[in-house]
Design a protein around this motif. Structure first.
Motif, PDB file in Angstrom:
ATOM      1  N   MET A 132       0.797  -1.228   0.000  1.00 21.84           N
ATOM      2  CA  MET A 132       0.000   0.000   0.000  1.00 21.84           C
ATOM      3  C   MET A 132       0.832   1.283   0.000  1.00 21.84           C
ATOM      4  O   MET A 132       0.303   2.371  -0.130  1.00 21.84           O
ATOM      5  N   SER A 133       2.121   1.153   0.208  1.00 20.64           N
ATOM      6  CA  SER A 133       2.961   2.357   0.197  1.00 20.64           C
ATOM      7  C   SER A 133       4.383   1.959  -0.170  1.00 20.64           C
ATOM      8  O   SER A 133       4.757   0.772  -0.096  1.00 20.64           O
ATOM      9  N   GLY A 134       5.164   2.971  -0.510  1.00 20.16           N
ATOM     10  CA  GLY A 134       6.564   2.724  -0.821  1.00 20.16           C
ATOM     11  C   GLY A 134       7.299   2.190   0.401  1.00 20.16           C
ATOM     12  O   GLY A 134       8.163   1.320   0.287  1.00 20.16           O
ATOM     13  N   THR A 135       6.958   2.714   1.565  1.00 17.73           N
ATOM     14  CA  THR A 135       7.604   2.262   2.801  1.00 17.73           C
ATOM     15  C   THR A 135       7.421   0.748   2.966  1.00 17.73           C
ATOM     16  O   THR A 135       8.370   0.015   3.257  1.00 17.73           O
ATOM     17  N   GLU A 136       6.185   0.298   2.765  1.00 15.11           N
ATOM     18  CA  GLU A 136       5.912  -1.143   2.907  1.00 15.11           C
ATOM     19  C   GLU A 136       6.654  -1.972   1.865  1.00 15.11           C
ATOM     20  O   GLU A 136       7.105  -3.084   2.154  1.00 15.11           O
ATOM     21  N   ALA A 137       6.745  -1.446   0.657  1.00 11.39           N
ATOM     22  CA  ALA A 137       7.445  -2.190  -0.397  1.00 11.39           C
ATOM     23  C   ALA A 137       8.912  -2.373  -0.005  1.00 11.39           C
ATOM     24  O   ALA A 137       9.477  -3.461  -0.148  1.00 11.39           O
ATOM     25  N   VAL A 138       9.520  -1.313   0.516  1.00  2.30           N
ATOM     26  CA  VAL A 138      10.924  -1.405   0.922  1.00  2.30           C
ATOM     27  C   VAL A 138      11.080  -2.394   2.084  1.00  2.30           C
ATOM     28  O   VAL A 138      11.996  -3.221   2.112  1.00  2.30           O
ATOM     29  N   MET A 139      10.143  -2.342   3.038  1.00  2.00           N
ATOM     30  CA  MET A 139      10.191  -3.286   4.173  1.00  2.00           C
ATOM     31  C   MET A 139      10.188  -4.726   3.668  1.00  2.00           C
ATOM     32  O   MET A 139      10.948  -5.572   4.132  1.00  2.00           O
TER      33      MET A 139
ATOM     34  N   PHE B 167      17.111  -1.736  -5.971  1.00  2.00           N
ATOM     35  CA  PHE B 167      16.914  -0.348  -6.416  1.00  2.00           C
ATOM     36  C   PHE B 167      15.578   0.111  -5.870  1.00  2.00           C
ATOM     37  O   PHE B 167      14.540  -0.481  -6.180  1.00  2.00           O
ATOM     38  N   ASP B 168      15.618   1.149  -5.066  1.00  2.00           N
ATOM     39  CA  ASP B 168      14.378   1.721  -4.560  1.00  2.00           C
ATOM     40  C   ASP B 168      13.977   2.839  -5.521  1.00  2.00           C
ATOM     41  O   ASP B 168      14.457   3.968  -5.434  1.00  2.00           O
ATOM     42  N   GLU B 169      13.100   2.471  -6.440  1.00  2.00           N
ATOM     43  CA  GLU B 169      12.679   3.422  -7.483  1.00  2.00           C
ATOM     44  C   GLU B 169      11.328   4.048  -7.167  1.00  2.00           C
ATOM     45  O   GLU B 169      10.618   4.498  -8.060  1.00  2.00           O
ATOM     46  N   VAL B 170      10.978   4.030  -5.894  1.00  2.00           N
ATOM     47  CA  VAL B 170       9.680   4.591  -5.507  1.00  2.00           C
ATOM     48  C   VAL B 170       9.564   6.036  -5.999  1.00  2.00           C
ATOM     49  O   VAL B 170       8.527   6.447  -6.508  1.00  2.00           O
ATOM     50  N   PHE B 171      10.637   6.783  -5.909  1.00  2.00           N
ATOM     51  CA  PHE B 171      10.573   8.179  -6.349  1.00  2.00           C
ATOM     52  C   PHE B 171      10.860   8.335  -7.839  1.00  2.00           C
ATOM     53  O   PHE B 171      10.085   8.935  -8.579  1.00  2.00           O
ATOM     54  N   VAL B 172      12.000   7.808  -8.260  1.00  2.00           N
ATOM     55  CA  VAL B 172      12.432   8.147  -9.628  1.00  2.00           C
ATOM     56  C   VAL B 172      11.834   7.246 -10.704  1.00  2.00           C
ATOM     57  O   VAL B 172      11.873   7.575 -11.885  1.00  2.00           O
TER      58      VAL B 172
ATOM     59  N   VAL C 297      19.544   1.125  -2.863  1.00  2.00           N
ATOM     60  CA  VAL C 297      19.984   2.304  -3.619  1.00  2.00           C
ATOM     61  C   VAL C 297      18.769   3.145  -3.971  1.00  2.00           C
ATOM     62  O   VAL C 297      17.824   2.640  -4.567  1.00  2.00           O
ATOM     63  N   ASN C 298      18.796   4.413  -3.591  1.00  2.00           N
ATOM     64  CA  ASN C 298      17.783   5.351  -4.066  1.00  2.00           C
ATOM     65  C   ASN C 298      18.471   6.253  -5.092  1.00  2.00           C
ATOM     66  O   ASN C 298      19.240   7.138  -4.725  1.00  2.00           O
ATOM     67  N   PRO C 299      18.200   6.031  -6.375  1.00  2.00           N
ATOM     68  CA  PRO C 299      18.963   6.747  -7.413  1.00  2.00           C
ATOM     69  C   PRO C 299      18.808   8.260  -7.367  1.00  2.00           C
ATOM     70  O   PRO C 299      19.595   8.977  -7.967  1.00  2.00           O
TER      71      PRO C 299
ATOM     72  N   ALA D 275      20.217   8.824   2.081  1.00  2.00           N
ATOM     73  CA  ALA D 275      19.146   8.305   1.210  1.00  2.00           C
ATOM     74  C   ALA D 275      17.854   8.075   1.986  1.00  2.00           C
ATOM     75  O   ALA D 275      17.878   7.530   3.087  1.00  2.00           O
ATOM     76  N   TYR D 276      16.750   8.478   1.376  1.00  2.00           N
ATOM     77  CA  TYR D 276      15.438   8.240   1.986  1.00  2.00           C
ATOM     78  C   TYR D 276      14.826   6.992   1.359  1.00  2.00           C
ATOM     79  O   TYR D 276      14.838   6.834   0.134  1.00  2.00           O
ATOM     80  N   HIS D 277      14.316   6.111   2.218  1.00  2.00           N
ATOM     81  CA  HIS D 277      13.654   4.908   1.728  1.00  2.00           C
ATOM     82  C   HIS D 277      12.336   4.696   2.461  1.00  2.00           C
ATOM     83  O   HIS D 277      11.935   3.557   2.702  1.00  2.00           O
ATOM     84  N   GLY D 278      11.676   5.784   2.864  1.00  2.00           N
ATOM     85  CA  GLY D 278      10.458   5.645   3.642  1.00  2.00           C
ATOM     86  C   GLY D 278      10.763   5.780   5.115  1.00  2.00           C
ATOM     87  O   GLY D 278      11.911   6.006   5.508  1.00  2.00           O
ATOM     88  N   TRP D 279       9.750   5.635   5.939  1.00  2.00           N
ATOM     89  CA  TRP D 279       9.941   5.970   7.355  1.00  2.00           C
ATOM     90  C   TRP D 279       9.997   4.755   8.274  1.00  2.00           C
ATOM     91  O   TRP D 279       9.936   4.872   9.487  1.00  2.00           O
TER      92      TRP D 279
ATOM     93  N   GLY E  65       6.547   2.778  -6.556  1.00  2.00           N
ATOM     94  CA  GLY E  65       5.441   3.313  -5.756  1.00  2.00           C
ATOM     95  C   GLY E  65       4.930   4.584  -6.381  1.00  2.00           C
ATOM     96  O   GLY E  65       4.967   4.747  -7.601  1.00  2.00           O
ATOM     97  N   LYS E  66       4.465   5.474  -5.548  1.00  3.81           N
ATOM     98  CA  LYS E  66       4.005   6.818  -5.936  1.00  3.81           C
ATOM     99  C   LYS E  66       3.138   6.815  -7.184  1.00  3.81           C
ATOM    100  O   LYS E  66       1.951   6.665  -7.121  1.00  3.81           O
ATOM    101  N   THR E  67       3.771   6.956  -8.375  1.00  2.00           N
ATOM    102  CA  THR E  67       3.011   7.241  -9.592  1.00  2.00           C
ATOM    103  C   THR E  67       2.353   6.016 -10.219  1.00  2.00           C
ATOM    104  O   THR E  67       1.409   6.130 -10.990  1.00  2.00           O
TER     105      THR E  67
HETATM  106  C1  LIG Z   1      12.866   6.381  -2.574  1.00  6.16           C
HETATM  107  C2  LIG Z   1      11.675   6.278  -1.677  1.00  6.16           C
HETATM  108  N1  LIG Z   1      11.409   5.111  -1.080  1.00  6.16           N
HETATM  109  C3  LIG Z   1      10.344   4.955  -0.288  1.00  6.16           C
HETATM  110  C4  LIG Z   1       9.488   6.000  -0.047  1.00  6.16           C
HETATM  111  C5  LIG Z   1       8.291   5.817   0.852  1.00  6.16           C
HETATM  112  O1  LIG Z   1       7.141   5.802   0.107  1.00  6.16           O
HETATM  113  P1  LIG Z   1       5.729   6.110   0.825  1.00  6.16           P
HETATM  114  O2  LIG Z   1       5.758   7.551   1.205  1.00  6.16           O
HETATM  115  O3  LIG Z   1       4.717   5.781  -0.237  1.00  6.16           O
HETATM  116  O4  LIG Z   1       5.646   5.216   2.001  1.00  6.16           O
HETATM  117  C6  LIG Z   1       9.725   7.234  -0.632  1.00  6.16           C
HETATM  118  C7  LIG Z   1       8.843   8.376  -0.377  1.00  6.16           C
HETATM  119  O5  LIG Z   1       9.132   9.511  -0.641  1.00  6.16           O
HETATM  120  C8  LIG Z   1      10.850   7.384  -1.475  1.00  6.16           C
HETATM  121  O6  LIG Z   1      11.134   8.553  -2.058  1.00  6.16           O
END
Ligand SMILES: Cc1ncc(COP(=O)(O)O)c(C=O)c1O
Length: 559
Positions: free
Chosen positions: A207-214, A333-338, A281-283, A235-239, A361-363
């Motif tokens: 349901m979110s990028g955070t969960e996908a990374v987890m 590769f954490d492509e949630v953003f890019v 990696v968050n590109p 690098a940000y990968h969610g919270w 994620g996101k889009t």
């Molecule tokens: C690279 C990256 N990974 C993970 C996330 C987390 O995604 P979400 O906010 O949908 O939980 C973000 C959010 O900005 C992100 O930029």
């Protein structure tokens, strides 16, 4: 006796090796606080609250009286504009403020804390919007603002595109409604396309990028039997706690190594340690390696820097790929953003380097909440054939929700259509040219800011030492530009910006910065260096810590 010597020798060797590996880890940490999560948390806990009263607000850099007066006049003029132009939005925001913790957080952390209360009280822009169209947003007062928020990166193709994805997607799934646990047939297409795009074998929905990374990290740990994840400094990968060590997380992330980005010392750690399950990696970090996402609340001086070097980052990813393959470390590769912002095939295609697992994620769900993991079959499996009780659990009530799948179906179909293919053609040529044009205009106008960009993701850097760069966000708002709460740290353009739209934004950026310059916020003095600013702020903090009664410098304390 000989036996004792042998044992002692072996023990000494073992200890030496341990020390060497530990030293390698230390050498791979970035020297900044961002690179030292525990120290950063300790430092953050020591920073005392204090704030500037009305007088100091305008002369935190010891500017002379006429400059402070000019700033004050400009500020009051802006306050008047805000009061008149954003009245309804501000009133509704005030109504919500006390009850929505997220709103309290974002409004407080828009500018450095010493200035925050006064700026908040005087410059109330409001947090409500009524509609979107093309590249603009309309607020409750009927103001049309050019959107540079990008909706946290979700808005790649323009809001109208997403409205259509959601509307058409909802039609596809209406008969099924919110039934969960089973799949709507559109999911078959989605999975096929995700496999093609990622070049990977299996897919899971979240349901979110955070969960996908987890989930990606959990799978890597399960299959490698190792505990540690490596993330790169800043690098940000969610919270989620494990990917967010340091400030913001009350617990230490004990199984996380934060290493220097684009640095040989980090490769040495990956080559030698045996406890590393995966590298994340968050590109997006290619734009500002080893630094946190830039936000105006940390804009204490003009030290923000950014520069994207595609060849150097590609080379780095290739090296990472090689070492991860050699050491059986899962490259994520954490492509949630890019993801779909850089290329149709995401960062893998853009940099020409394949990953073992990719998170999106996101889009990708056409504007609805989403997280996706795509991975190699052997890494995605959540159970073992030979040990039935040894599973890797992951569920989620809303995963693969029919409405999300419907909207994703529309998104993925459109991705193949002519207009979107045309958008991707020469994408970097277009956005690099616009960034150059913008910089030329800033130089020509003698303004102390520059643009650094990774395609359509821009950040502003400042060329003159100043304590007031964060004021630019308010001048931009007055010129009709909508920014997210990180202010000038990140401009996210949607790809439907035409040349004319872009020209309108460029004009507004120039006028906003020119007004700010006229009002004296970028006053210069030989002793006003970034170093001197940092030193002064540190001194203030020490003073505030030693005498807590001075919480407010020349005005009553209010928290
Ligand atoms: C690279 C990256 N990974 C993970 C996330 C987390 O995604 P979400 O906010 O949908 O939980 C973000 C959010 O900005 C992100 O930029």
């Amino acid at each position: 006796m000989t036996m004792i010597y042998i044992c002692t020798g072996l023990l000494a060797l073992f200890l030496l090796r341990k020390i060497q590996v530990r030293l390698q880890l230390s050498a791979a940490k970035h020297p900044s606080l961002t690179g030292h999560s525990r120290m950063a948390r300790r430092f953050a806990a020591l920073v005392p609250f204090y704030e500037y009263g009305e007088d100091r607000f305008f002369r935190a850099d010891e500017a002379p009286d006429p400059v402070a007066a000019s700033r004050r006049a400009g500020f009051m003029r802006l306050a008047g504009v805000f009061e008149q132009r954003f009245a309804k939005s501000a009133a509704m925001t005030a109504e919500l403020q006390d009850a929505v913790s997220d709103l309290q957080f974002t409004s407080r952390y828009r500018v450095p804390f010493q200035f925050s209360r006064y700026a908040r009280e005087q410059l109330r822009g409001g947090a409500f919007l009524e509609s979107s169209s093309g590249v603009t947003l309309t607020d409750l007062d009927g103001n049309r603002l050019y959107d540079l928020t990008g909706s946290y990166g979700v808005n790649v193709f323009g809001y109208d595109f997403y409205k259509e994805c959601i509307a058409r997607g909802s039609e596809h799934v209406r008969d099924l409604g919110p039934v969960l646990g089973a799949y709507h047939p559109v999911t078959v297409y989605n999975v096929r396309r995700l496999k093609e795009i990622s070049g990977l074998d299996e897919v899971s929905f979240h349901m979110s990028g955070t969960e996908a990374v987890m989930q990606a990290v959990r799978l890597a740990r399960y299959h490698t039997g190792r505990r540690h994840l490596v993330r790169f400094c800043g690098a940000y990968h969610g919270w989620w706690g494990d990917v967010q060590p340091g400030v913001g997380n009350p617990l230490a992330a004990r199984e996380t190594y934060t290493l220097k980005d684009m640095d040989e010392a980090s490769l040495r750690v990956l080559r030698t340690r045996r406890d590393i399950a995966c590298v994340l990696v968050n590109p997006l970090q290619a734009l500002h390696p080893n630094a946190n996402a830039p936000g105006d609340s940390t804009l204490v001086d003009s030290g923000r820097s950014a520069h994207f070097d595609r060849a150097a980052y590609t080379d780095w990813l290739r090296k990472l790929r090689a070492v991860c393959s050699d050491r059986n470390i899962v490259l994520i590769f954490d492509e949630v953003f890019v993801g779909f912002r850089l290329a149709r095939g995401g960062a893998q295609e853009y940099f020409g380097v394949p990953a073992d697992i990719v998170t999106y994620g996101k889009t990708i769900a056409g504007g609805l909440p989403i997280g996706v993991v795509c991975g190699r079959r052997d890494l995605m499996k959540r159970f073992r054939e030979d040990r039935p009780a040894d599973i890797c659990f992951a569920r989620g009530t809303f995963n693969a929700h029919p409405y999300v799948m419907g909207s994703m179906y529309e998104f993925l179909q459109r991705l193949d259509g002519g207009p979107i293919r045309a958008t991707y053609r020469d994408l970097d040529v277009v956005w690099d040219a616009r960034a150059r044009l913008m910089n030329d205009r800033l130089i020509e106008a003698g303004l102390p800011l520059r643009i650094a960009n990774l395609s359509s993701i821009w950040t502003i850097t400042y060329t003159q030492p100043s304590r007031y760069n964060w004021m630019l966000q308010y001048y931009l708002r007055a010129e009709g530009i909508a920014l997210s709460w990180v202010g000038t740290g990140r401009f996210i353009f949607s790809l439907n910006y035409s040349d004319a739209d872009f020209a309108a934004v460029a004009d507004r950026i120039v006028s906003a910065a020119a007004a700010m310059q006229r009002d004296g916020w970028w006053w210069q003095a030989p002793l006003l260096t970034n170093k001197a600013i940092k030193r002064r702020v540190l001194k203030e903090m020490i003073q505030a810590r030693c005498s807590p009664s001075m919480g407010s410098m020349s005005s009553p304390r209010s928290r």
